[in-house]
Write an enzyme that holds these catalytic residues in place. Structure first.
Site, PDB file in Angstrom:
ATOM      1  N   ASP A  49       0.840  -1.144   0.029  1.00  0.00           N
ATOM      2  CA  ASP A  49       0.047  -0.018  -0.075  1.00  0.00           C
ATOM      3  C   ASP A  49       0.820   1.220   0.175  1.00  0.00           C
ATOM      4  OD1 ASP A  49      -3.057  -0.936   0.403  1.00  0.00           O
ATOM      5  OD2 ASP A  49      -1.558  -2.216   1.472  1.00  0.00           O
ATOM      6  N   HIS A  51       0.994   3.726  -2.272  1.00  0.00           N
ATOM      7  CA  HIS A  51       0.065   4.702  -2.498  1.00  0.00           C
ATOM      8  C   HIS A  51       0.765   6.155  -2.913  1.00  0.00           C
ATOM      9  CE1 HIS A  51      -3.712   2.824  -2.105  1.00  0.00           C
ATOM     10  NE2 HIS A  51      -3.447   2.536  -0.705  1.00  0.00           N
ATOM     11  N   ASP A  92      -0.830  -2.137  -4.474  1.00  0.00           N
ATOM     12  CA  ASP A  92      -1.298  -0.682  -4.343  1.00  0.00           C
ATOM     13  C   ASP A  92      -0.333   0.391  -4.350  1.00  0.00           C
ATOM     14  OD1 ASP A  92      -4.140  -1.159  -4.380  1.00  0.00           O
ATOM     15  OD2 ASP A  92      -4.541  -0.580  -2.248  1.00  0.00           O
ATOM     16  N   ASN A 124      -5.900  -3.241  -5.681  1.00  0.00           N
ATOM     17  CA  ASN A 124      -7.316  -2.759  -6.264  1.00  0.00           C
ATOM     18  C   ASN A 124      -6.842  -1.519  -6.908  1.00  0.00           C
ATOM     19  OD1 ASN A 124      -7.246  -2.518  -3.097  1.00  0.00           O
ATOM     20  ND2 ASN A 124      -8.701  -0.700  -4.064  1.00  0.00           N
ATOM     21  N   HIS A 125      -5.965  -0.681  -6.289  1.00  0.00           N
ATOM     22  CA  HIS A 125      -5.930   0.785  -6.694  1.00  0.00           C
ATOM     23  C   HIS A 125      -5.000   0.599  -8.025  1.00  0.00           C
ATOM     24  CE1 HIS A 125      -8.207   3.160  -4.021  1.00  0.00           C
ATOM     25  NE2 HIS A 125      -7.561   2.480  -2.909  1.00  0.00           N
ATOM     26  N   ASP A 128      -7.262   1.987 -10.752  1.00  0.00           N
ATOM     27  CA  ASP A 128      -7.729   3.305 -10.568  1.00  0.00           C
ATOM     28  C   ASP A 128      -7.500   3.720 -12.034  1.00  0.00           C
ATOM     29  OD1 ASP A 128      -8.746   2.982  -8.125  1.00  0.00           O
ATOM     30  OD2 ASP A 128      -7.103   4.075  -7.190  1.00  0.00           O
ATOM     31  N   HIS A 225      -3.073  -9.121  -2.004  1.00  0.00           N
ATOM     32  CA  HIS A 225      -3.669  -7.913  -1.842  1.00  0.00           C
ATOM     33  C   HIS A 225      -5.190  -8.193  -1.567  1.00  0.00           C
ATOM     34  CE1 HIS A 225      -3.509  -3.510  -1.558  1.00  0.00           C
ATOM     35  NE2 HIS A 225      -4.822  -3.470  -2.024  1.00  0.00           N
ATOM     36  N   HIS A 258      -3.764  -4.313   1.853  1.00  0.00           N
ATOM     37  CA  HIS A 258      -4.949  -4.157   1.312  1.00  0.00           C
ATOM     38  C   HIS A 258      -5.704  -3.492   2.618  1.00  0.00           C
ATOM     39  CE1 HIS A 258      -8.980  -3.430  -0.658  1.00  0.00           C
ATOM     40  NE2 HIS A 258      -9.530  -4.521   0.168  1.00  0.00           N
ATOM     41  N   GLN A 260      -4.228  -2.403   5.525  1.00  0.00           N
ATOM     42  CA  GLN A 260      -3.180  -1.515   5.858  1.00  0.00           C
ATOM     43  C   GLN A 260      -2.882  -1.931   7.360  1.00  0.00           C
ATOM     44  OE1 GLN A 260      -4.061   2.451   4.608  1.00  0.00           O
ATOM     45  NE2 GLN A 260      -4.507   1.563   2.520  1.00  0.00           N
ATOM     46  N   ARG A 374      -9.918   8.412   7.936  1.00  0.00           N
ATOM     47  CA  ARG A 374     -10.459   6.980   7.451  1.00  0.00           C
ATOM     48  C   ARG A 374     -11.538   6.725   8.042  1.00  0.00           C
ATOM     49  NH1 ARG A 374      -8.511   2.481   4.139  1.00  0.00           N
ATOM     50  NH2 ARG A 374      -9.689   0.668   4.479  1.00  0.00           N
ATOM     51  N   ARG A 378     -15.616   7.125   6.881  1.00  0.00           N
ATOM     52  CA  ARG A 378     -16.017   5.807   6.622  1.00  0.00           C
ATOM     53  C   ARG A 378     -16.888   5.531   7.683  1.00  0.00           C
ATOM     54  NH1 ARG A 378     -12.257   2.232   2.881  1.00  0.00           N
ATOM     55  NH2 ARG A 378     -11.345   3.876   1.746  1.00  0.00           N
ATOM     56  N   ARG A 409      -9.756  10.825   0.666  1.00  0.00           N
ATOM     57  CA  ARG A 409      -8.611  10.067   0.937  1.00  0.00           C
ATOM     58  C   ARG A 409      -7.648  11.090   2.053  1.00  0.00           C
ATOM     59  NH1 ARG A 409      -9.430   5.087  -0.451  1.00  0.00           N
ATOM     60  NH2 ARG A 409      -7.356   4.693  -0.257  1.00  0.00           N
TER      61      ARG A 409
END
Length: 550
Positions: A49, A51, A92, A124-125, A128, A225, A258, A260, A374, A378, A409
């Site tokens: 992750d 990012h 990620d 998954n990212h 994007d 992930h 994923h 984290q 987060r 969320r 984010r």
């Protein structure tokens, strides 16, 4: 996997050593002679992750240049003692930092090449971006992308190689890639429209015997992930690493991402060691192993071996803490500072400088921080969600707006806001859309999305809406302070990701009134901030009682 492996791997060290010596003493070759016990020392280093965090932050934390220094130190240490090192990424790499996002994560892959990664699985990212961008990134990388459960829908062929073999002084290590099947619901629909994400656990059940039996792999590493969910309680998420370990025999090590999680010790399930190293390159996970084995012990070319974790640590990359010095706050590293590798700095600085110039343009003023934490965005109504929803409602000239908490984010900081600040809050390039719904249709839709609860990326934030959910039933709905009329038309502003069924929201993209405005969410927010600057944070704090979930 041998019976011996499962019977001793989780026992006390003394019993483990005893069993190993018994194995060595009993071993004979085909001619009746004894065989010598061998030992492989190897170290697994891992991150997940990332990012977009290729550069250090404002406090001097993180960054690939310092990571390179640390990894090189460990390699020299391990190899000097005759051991071997594997460096793995659990995905990620993409999305999160504008300097990386606007350059399609090219600096991140340059940094990973220089650090010397052996393999990466797909997060998954990674989706994007459109698939051609991801395939371009694969070409940039000097290491393989592995994912055994991602297929082209039409041809039924794998998009990426499913696994790779690494030879560690004659011991075969297989690295199997797995990506959460939730990618089908959390990635942008257009980016994955010709892809199938198969169940990761079922995929592993099919592949692990192939690696063990057909390819004589000695040690199986699942590079995943999928998320670490304690006791396999994954809730609305697809099953993660704990389920994988419990349900699939023969996996020795899981290196994951994923969710984290900061796993400071291995989680051991079904004799499988599970690791994860938080996020953003804050840590490099280090797992030191010994593998005790005999060649051809069963006479069929298959080894009998015992894998033992000797030590595990999360190594911080210049993470800092505040201390008071003469009454003033000073940030100091929590462990010895790691110098940055000069070659990596030289390679990445042009990308940082180029992006920095583009992103420092002022966007407006904000008197107090609006948190994008987060757990906050969320978990329930949040001021930053309110602001973004209002901006989208205004741009679309809509009656109401809905946004997903997972699209927020980062914090929007106090003071002068830059374009970078806005892009950090909304890095996905989601298009603003709208759709016309009758009151009856709108009520049904909101009942579905408002029922998503818990710490979920699908939790909805609203603008110009008051509602009450009692269980899974919508018992109150007001738009603009007035009860919804079932036959009246209402314009709903929504981003393309959510409108296309992201986070398992109902799909609105096929509605004949659906319109994509062509404006990205970050541009819409930037324009709103400029128009209403200076912003007052208090104006966006959710009103208690507007959104009620019982």
């Amino acid at each position: 996997m041998s019976a011996l492996h499962f019977s001793v791997k989780r026992t006390y060290p003394l019993l483990l050593i005893l069993c190993v010596f018994l194995l060595a003493g009993c071993a004979t070759d085909h001619n009746g002679g004894s065989k010598q016990m061998k030992v492989l020392d190897f170290t697994v280093l891992h991150t997940n992750d990332n990012h977009g965090k290729f550069w250090r932050n404002k406090k001097g934390e993180l960054g690939m240049a310092a990571r390179k220094t640390l990894v090189d130190r460990i390699r020299r240490e391990v190899e000097a003692k005759g051991g071997r090192v594997l460096l793995l990424s659990a995905g990620d790499i993409n999305t999160g930092v504008p300097e990386s996002d606007i350059q399609e994560a090219k600096p991140d892959f340059i940094g990973m090449n220089m650090i010397g990664y052996d393999a990466m699985t797909l997060g998954n990212h990674e989706f994007d971006n459109p698939l051609p961008v991801l395939l371009k990134q694969e070409k940039w990388a000097n290491f393989p992308f592995v994912a055994a459960n991602i297929y082209y829908e039409d041809s039924k062929k794998l998009v990426f190689r499913p696994w790779l073999e690494k030879d560690l002084k004659g011991v075969k290590v297989g690295i199997l890639g797995l990506t959460t099947e939730d990618t089908e619901t959390i990635a942008a629909k257009d980016n994955i429209k010709n892809l199938d994400f198969l169940n990761a656990v079922d995929t592993a059940k099919a592949w692990v015997p192939v690696l063990k039996e057909d390819d004589n792999i000695d040690i199986v590493i699942a590079l995943t992930h999928m998320g670490h969910y304690p006791n396999a309680r994954h809730g609305d998420n697809a099953p993660g690493d704990v389920t994988l370990a419990k349900d699939v025999d023969g996996i020795d090590i899981i290196v994951g991402g994923h969710s984290q999680d900061k796993l400071q010790r291995a989680d051991v399930k079904n004799s499988t060691y599970i690791f994860q190293a938080k996020d953003w390159g804050k840590f490099v996970g280090r797992a030191d192993f010994k593998y005790y084995y005999l060649d051809d012990y069963d006479g069929k070319g298959k080894r009998k071996g015992v894998l033992k974790l000797i030590n595990y640590r999360l190594l911080p990359i210049n993470l800092k803490k505040p201390i008071l010095v003469n009454g003033k706050e000073k940030w100091v590293t929590i462990e010895a500072a790691i110098p940055e590798d000069k070659a990596v700095l030289k390679a990445l600085k042009p990308y940082q400088d180029k992006a920095g110039k583009l992103l420092q343009k002022p966007a407006g003023e904000l008197d107090k921080i609006l948190s994008g934490a987060r757990s906050l965005v969320r978990g329930g109504p949040a001021a930053l969600g309110n602001l973004i929803a209002r901006a989208q409602m205004a741009k679309a000239k809509a009656d109401l707006a809905i946004i997903n908490g997972g699209g927020i984010r980062a914090d929007l900081p106090a003071g002068t806001l830059t374009e970078k600040d806005v892009l950090t809050v909304q890095p996905f390039g989601n298009m603003l859309c709208y759709v016309e719904l009758t009151g009856r249709q709108l009520r049904n839709y909101i009942e579905d999305v408002a029922d998503i609860r818990g710490i979920s990326g699908g939790l909805a934030h609203f603008a110009n809406v008051k509602l009450t959910m009692e269980g899974d039933k919508l018992t109150r709905l007001l738009i603009g302070g007035k009860p919804v009329k079932k036959d009246k038309k209402y314009r709903l502003a929504i981003n393309e990701y959510s409108a296309s069924g992201g986070n398992n929201w109902p799909d609105l993209s096929e509605n004949p009134t659906f319109v994509n405005t062509g404006y990205t969410d970050a541009v819409v927010l930037k324009e709103y901030i400029k128009k209403h600057s200076p912003l007052k944070a208090a104006s966006y704090v959710p009103v208690k009682g507007d959104i009620v979930r019982k």
